[in-house]
Design a protein around this motif. Structure first.
Motif, short mmCIF file in Angstrom:
data_model
loop_
_atom_site.label_atom_id
_atom_site.label_comp_id
_atom_site.label_asym_id
_atom_site.label_seq_id
_atom_site.Cartn_x
_atom_site.Cartn_y
_atom_site.Cartn_z
N MET A 1 0.85 -1.18 0.00
CA MET A 1 0.00 0.00 0.00
C MET A 1 0.89 1.24 0.00
SD MET A 1 -2.95 1.15 2.77
CE MET A 1 -3.76 -0.44 2.68
N SER A 2 0.59 2.19 -0.87
CA SER A 2 1.43 3.37 -0.99
C SER A 2 1.24 4.31 0.19
CB SER A 2 1.09 4.12 -2.29
OG SER A 2 -0.19 4.72 -2.18
N HIS A 3 2.19 5.26 0.31
CA HIS A 3 2.11 6.27 1.38
C HIS A 3 0.79 7.04 1.27
CE1 HIS A 3 2.64 10.66 2.14
NE2 HIS A 3 2.86 10.20 3.35
N ALA A 4 0.41 7.45 0.06
CA ALA A 4 -0.81 8.23 -0.13
C ALA A 4 -2.05 7.42 0.28
CB ALA A 4 -0.93 8.67 -1.59
N GLN A 5 -2.09 6.14 -0.09
CA GLN A 5 -3.23 5.30 0.29
C GLN A 5 -3.34 5.17 1.80
OE1 GLN A 5 -1.94 1.93 -2.18
NE2 GLN A 5 -3.90 2.04 -3.28
N ARG A 6 -2.21 4.96 2.47
CA ARG A 6 -2.23 4.84 3.93
C ARG A 6 -2.66 6.14 4.58
NH1 ARG A 6 2.95 2.98 2.85
NH2 ARG A 6 3.94 4.48 4.29
N TYR A 7 -2.21 7.24 4.01
CA TYR A 7 -2.56 8.56 4.54
C TYR A 7 -4.07 8.79 4.48
CZ TYR A 7 -2.62 13.70 4.83
OH TYR A 7 -2.89 15.00 5.17
N ASN B 1 4.03 0.67 6.74
CA ASN B 1 3.66 0.04 5.48
C ASN B 1 2.41 -0.82 5.59
OD1 ASN B 1 4.09 -0.17 2.73
ND2 ASN B 1 5.33 -2.04 2.92
N GLY B 2 1.43 -0.33 6.35
CA GLY B 2 0.14 -1.02 6.45
C GLY B 2 0.08 -2.08 7.53
N GLU B 3 1.17 -2.34 8.23
CA GLU B 3 1.20 -3.38 9.26
C GLU B 3 1.35 -2.74 10.63
OE1 GLU B 3 0.67 -6.53 8.69
OE2 GLU B 3 0.59 -6.26 6.51
N ILE B 4 0.56 -3.21 11.61
CA ILE B 4 0.62 -2.65 12.96
C ILE B 4 1.84 -3.17 13.72
CG2 ILE B 4 -0.57 -2.53 15.19
CD1 ILE B 4 -3.20 -2.75 13.66
N ASP B 5 2.14 -4.46 13.56
CA ASP B 5 3.19 -5.08 14.35
C ASP B 5 4.56 -5.06 13.67
OD1 ASP B 5 1.55 -5.77 16.53
OD2 ASP B 5 0.73 -7.45 15.41
N ASP B 6 4.65 -4.43 12.52
CA ASP B 6 5.94 -4.34 11.84
C ASP B 6 6.84 -3.37 12.60
OD1 ASP B 6 8.03 -4.42 10.10
OD2 ASP B 6 6.88 -3.87 8.33
N SER B 7 8.11 -3.69 12.70
CA SER B 7 9.05 -2.80 13.41
C SER B 7 9.97 -2.07 12.45
CB SER B 7 9.90 -3.61 14.41
OG SER B 7 10.66 -4.60 13.74
N HIS B 8 9.70 -2.18 11.15
CA HIS B 8 10.54 -1.51 10.16
C HIS B 8 9.78 -0.33 9.57
CE1 HIS B 8 13.47 -4.73 10.38
NE2 HIS B 8 12.48 -5.61 10.24
N LEU B 9 10.29 0.85 9.79
CA LEU B 9 9.66 2.06 9.28
C LEU B 9 9.59 2.00 7.76
CD1 LEU B 9 8.63 4.90 10.21
CD2 LEU B 9 10.90 5.74 9.59
N ALA B 10 8.42 2.30 7.20
CA ALA B 10 8.25 2.29 5.75
C ALA B 10 9.18 3.32 5.11
CB ALA B 10 6.80 2.58 5.38
N ALA B 11 9.76 2.94 3.99
CA ALA B 11 10.76 3.80 3.35
C ALA B 11 10.15 5.08 2.80
CB ALA B 11 11.44 3.02 2.22
N ASP B 12 8.83 5.09 2.55
CA ASP B 12 8.22 6.27 1.91
C ASP B 12 7.60 7.24 2.91
OD1 ASP B 12 6.13 4.68 2.73
OD2 ASP B 12 5.11 4.62 0.78
N VAL B 13 7.81 7.03 4.20
CA VAL B 13 7.26 7.95 5.20
C VAL B 13 8.05 9.25 5.17
CG1 VAL B 13 6.89 8.37 7.66
CG2 VAL B 13 6.38 6.13 6.69
N PRO B 14 7.38 10.38 4.90
CA PRO B 14 8.11 11.66 4.87
C PRO B 14 8.43 12.14 6.28
CG PRO B 14 5.78 12.04 4.48
CD PRO B 14 5.96 10.55 4.56
N ARG B 15 9.44 12.93 6.41
CA ARG B 15 9.81 13.48 7.72
C ARG B 15 9.43 14.96 7.76
NH1 ARG B 15 13.67 12.43 11.88
NH2 ARG B 15 14.36 10.56 10.78
N HIS B 16 8.61 15.32 8.74
CA HIS B 16 8.22 16.71 8.94
C HIS B 16 8.94 17.23 10.19
CE1 HIS B 16 4.93 16.80 5.97
NE2 HIS B 16 4.70 15.54 6.33
N LYS B 17 9.83 18.18 10.01
CA LYS B 17 10.53 18.73 11.16
C LYS B 17 9.58 19.55 12.03
CE LYS B 17 15.14 18.86 9.10
NZ LYS B 17 16.29 19.71 8.73
N GLY B 18 8.63 20.21 11.40
CA GLY B 18 7.64 21.00 12.13
C GLY B 18 6.26 20.40 11.96
N ASP B 19 5.25 21.27 12.01
CA ASP B 19 3.87 20.81 11.88
C ASP B 19 3.48 20.68 10.42
OD1 ASP B 19 3.63 20.79 14.61
OD2 ASP B 19 2.80 22.81 14.72
N ASP B 20 2.55 19.78 10.17
CA ASP B 20 1.94 19.63 8.86
C ASP B 20 0.63 20.42 8.90
OD1 ASP B 20 0.37 18.79 6.70
OD2 ASP B 20 1.22 16.78 6.70
#
Length: 562
Positions: free
Chosen positions: A1-7, A37-56
């Protein structure tokens, strides 16, 4: 599932929470899955998660909008005169309907209005007309299930009466019942229904016919008919309308109307003020702090953010045997301490408040007791104290988080909080601002059960009323002024505070719980091994609540501080 779909999946479920608070759990799962990446128990951060230093800003706008919807829903639920006691009168002579303000709110009608225009379902209108045509007083009140509304029908119980002293009038009371999952489970258990039969019953209580129930549940009409017969047999009723009346009566008896089910808890969620004092800090700010113990040796207690400066009687009795006096400042925005001016200066404000308190009390040298999520703040304060710093006790403390090393041990909620705080603080803000009113209704026990779901050791503490009480007080303290401070505090723990930890060369005693579900005791030991002046202990049989369950170990260590 893509980042946009999860969002968008997360956001879509978030908008369902104001109208159905049970959906908060699904929203929390979707928020956790967003990072993994769509999994609750996964411990690996999805590669497509953007990083926001401040607020979105976009997410913050959604969060404010959803928060406003929840507040409006809560207001309506609390105002019982608006929704749940609608009363109408129908004249047999004119067939005009009049009603109280609650009826106008529930139906959207302007009174008086013709009976034919009143938004009740056809069967209910026929029942009212039959009562109107009756030549004599109705000896027994009729209770039927009706649907109110045109665009979105709501099932209601309608009590139809023809009072003896008003021959020209029929009196109808409409009461909305929330056939929630909890209520349906109770009804199913009471009648001995199977889960499938309970679902069928829920359809009838929603004023659906057999074909509609079959379509909604994805079953054949014959299956629905067979399960309907089982429901009649188990309830002892001859007709499904009798089952509806019986369920309505039970709902009233066990007080499961929405105004009673929300909130399910009578907790006030007010932070205790016993042993608390306020220190003015200028510009309208004040620092709340607690004094615990009567000893001459001052120890600054920097508490965890979920288990504030509150202790069991057993702890206080043990503390009285020592010469220790705990001084526990509340961080900005927690309990009754004023917030920091901005989120950016939260960490600096924590340090300045602590130093101001030490100066105010005239303490020349002070030891520190650092607890759990207070670890990063404790080391910043210890660094700032310089030569005034004594020894240090760290209880269940954290370390600077390495995403590649430490995530796998964390329970899903902690893992989510860590990554949301670091990568997308606006998601953390949204979750806390939506979750707070939900858990005010559910009660602190429900929150703690969710928090400790993966920790049997910590779950067991909830069976002790006193342990449950002090943990609840800690939660009140964390959210007294809303969710903002919680987000700031989480950011402080997830920041890279390695330089602060490395700068402290005071003698340190570490007590780490073997079964801590927040961070692995072995990971912490591995990180601290080889550092000078560190004495490290892993305590078996303890979890996140080590402060409350390992009292003798904690008191012994406190007594050793110099």
């Amino acid at each position: 599932m893509s980042h946009a779909q999860r969002y968008f999946e997360m956001l879509g479920i978030a908008y369902e929470v104001p109208s159905e608070t049970d959906r908060f759990d699904a929203f929390l799962n979707a928020a956790m899955a967003y990072f993994f990446n769509g999994e609750i128990d996964d411990s690996h951060l999805a590669a497509d998660v953007p990083r926001h230093k401040g607020d979105d800003e976009t997410l913050d706008t959604h969060g404010r909008r959803i928060g406003a919807l929840i507040e409006e829903a809560s207001r309506r639920e609390q105002d019982t005169s608006e929704r749940f006691h609608a009363i109408i009168d129908i004249s047999a002579r004119t067939l005009l309907v009049t009603g109280n303000p609650a009826a106008a709110h529930l139906t959207g009608c302007t009174f008086p209005c013709p009976l034919d225009d009143f938004p009740l379902d056809a069967d209910a209108i026929r029942e009212i007309r039959s009562t109107l045509r009756s030549a004599e007083h109705q000896r027994q009140d009729r209770i039927i299930l009706a649907s109110v509304g045109e665009t979105q029908a709501h099932p209601c119980l309608a009590l139809i009466q023809r009072p003896k002293d008003t021959a020209d009038m029929v009196h109808v009371s409409l009461s909305y019942i929330d056939w929630s999952e909890g209520l349906m489970n109770r009804l199913g258990e009471a009648f001995g229904l199977t889960p499938s039969e309970t679902e069928i019953l829920e359809g009838y209580l929603g004023n659906l016919g057999q074909k509609e129930i079959a379509h909604q549940r994805g079953r054949s009409v014959e299956t629905v008919k067979g399960q309907s017969k089982a429901i009649l047999r188990k309830t002892g009723c001859a007709r499904m309308s009798d089952v509806v009346q019986l369920c309505g009566s039970i709902a009233f008896l066990i007080r499961q109307l929405p105004e009673q089910a929300t909130p399910p808890s009578t907790e006030s969620w007010i932070t205790p003020t016993d042993n608390m004092q306020l220190l003015p800090r200028g510009k309208g700010r004040s620092l709340a702090w607690y004094g615990v113990g009567e000893g001459d040796k001052p120890v600054l207690f920097i508490h965890g953010y979920l288990q504030g400066p509150f202790f069991t009687r057993q702890f206080l009795q043990a503390l009285a045997r020592t010469n220790v006096r705990l001084i526990a400042p509340s961080r900005p925005g927690f309990g009754h301490s004023s917030p920091s001016a901005t989120r950016a200066d939260f960490d600096d404000t924590v340090v300045r408040d602590a130093l101001a308190l030490v100066n105010h009390l005239g303490i020349e040298k002070v030891s520190l007791c650092v607890h759990q999520g207070g670890a990063s703040h404790g080391f910043r304060i210890a660094k700032a104290l310089e030569c005034r710093m004594g020894d240090m006790l760290v209880i269940g403390g954290g370390i600077p988080i390495d995403e590649k090393v430490h995530l796998s041990h964390m329970d899903p909620q902690t893992r989510f909080a860590a990554m949301a705080t670091r990568h997308a603080p606006s998601i953390m803000k949204m979750v806390t601002s939506i979750g707070l009113p939900v858990y005010r209704r559910r009660g602190t026990r429900a929150f703690l059960e969710k928090q400790f779901a993966k920790s049997p050791t910590d779950l067991a503490t909830l069976s002790d009323p006193e342990l449950l009480k002090v943990q609840a007080q800690g939660l009140y303290h964390a959210v007294e002024q809303g969710a903002g401070a919680w987000v700031s505090d989480g950011a402080a723990a997830m920041a890279d505070w390695t330089a602060d930890l490395e700068a402290v060369d005071a003698r340190q005693i570490w007590l780490q719980a073997r079964e801590d579900s927040i961070i692995s005791a072995e990971d912490v030991r591995s990180y601290m091994t080889g550092k000078p002046n560190v004495e490290f202990h892993i305590l078996e049989g303890h979890g996140t609540n080590i402060l409350h369950t390992a009292i003798e170990d904690v008191i012994t260590a406190l007594d050793r501080l110099q």
